[in-house]
Scaffold this motif. Sequence first.
Motif, mmCIF file in Angstrom:
data_model
loop_
_atom_site.group_PDB
_atom_site.id
_atom_site.type_symbol
_atom_site.label_atom_id
_atom_site.label_comp_id
_atom_site.label_asym_id
_atom_site.label_seq_id
_atom_site.Cartn_x
_atom_site.Cartn_y
_atom_site.Cartn_z
ATOM 1 N N LEU A 38 44.229 -54.215 29.748
ATOM 2 C CA LEU A 38 44.290 -55.730 28.872
ATOM 3 C C LEU A 38 42.786 -56.081 28.632
ATOM 4 N N ARG A 39 42.607 -56.146 27.305
ATOM 5 C CA ARG A 39 41.281 -56.937 27.235
ATOM 6 C C ARG A 39 41.450 -58.203 26.130
ATOM 7 N N GLU A 40 40.494 -58.870 26.023
ATOM 8 C CA GLU A 40 40.586 -59.974 25.179
ATOM 9 C C GLU A 40 40.579 -59.643 23.596
ATOM 10 N N TYR A 41 41.201 -60.413 22.831
ATOM 11 C CA TYR A 41 41.603 -59.945 21.736
ATOM 12 C C TYR A 41 40.198 -60.127 20.727
ATOM 13 N N ILE A 42 40.215 -58.929 19.873
ATOM 14 C CA ILE A 42 39.239 -58.914 18.928
ATOM 15 C C ILE A 42 39.621 -59.150 17.444
ATOM 16 N N TYR A 43 38.916 -59.665 16.581
ATOM 17 C CA TYR A 43 39.372 -59.791 15.172
ATOM 18 C C TYR A 43 39.821 -58.382 14.524
ATOM 19 N N GLY A 44 41.036 -58.357 13.992
ATOM 20 C CA GLY A 44 41.349 -57.153 13.411
ATOM 21 C C GLY A 44 42.561 -56.348 14.287
#
Length: 275
Positions: A38-44
């Motif tokens: 899991l990782r933090e959401y990045i634009y795109g």
Amino acid sequence: MTLAAKKIVLKTRKQVFGEMLGNNASLFQGEGFEFAELREYIYGDDVRKIDWKITAKMRKPYVKIYHEERELNVVVSTMMGGSTWFGTVRPKYEYMAELVALLGFSAVKNSDLFSHIIYADHLYRYSKPSKKIFSVTKELEEALDFDPLGKASDFAGWADTLFRRVKKKSLLFLISDFVGEVDLRLLSRKHDVFAIIVRDRFEENPQSLGYLRLVDPESGESFEGEVGSSTMQAYKAALRANDHRLYRHFRKNGIRHVKLFTDEEPFAKLIKRMR
């Protein structure tokens, strides 16, 4: 090849490989489904990969990351019990055979491995994984040639056989009318399971039939008598209870599913549900 098989091959190949549907007409993407992190959401990022439970806990959007795989192992298994012989528009087993062709051609188009398993009261066929169009056509013919009459639907044996025989983690499509006790807990932990429920509309909304003789296509037992409104109401209630248990089981075990009726075109509905 029979005329029925030729018609289904021409129809399904056009749907899957047709240019009108764009460059990616396959029912599923070639990306792997092995969870990595899991990782933090990045634009795109693809919003469909957001893990909403973690997002709610952390109060920040998090996405699931998957290992990329060169190919998927697509396994399509049809439960061909006697009940699939029924159909007012077309027999359920014939509709299920068309689904085998659609899923098979989609796998081949994606250069993924495709195999087909036929089960009823025991295992009848387990094809070798293949990426060739010929193998899809062959499995379509096997499904159409299979005689479901007199064969009981053994859901427990089906799940156990698939768990033992399908070794590699797979995208597993289970095609059945799913009338009966179904337990797919172990399968859903080992594979990415997608259930396709095939029904006839008369099955779900039958009318009073009056006095007639009925034969159970699985056991061969017959019944002769009055089939009135009270009998139909009891039948509908039993089927609703069956489906309530089934959907609850699917939700609890993270099994995606779709219901298809024999009088509707399956491709568009599958595309929408798979996406």
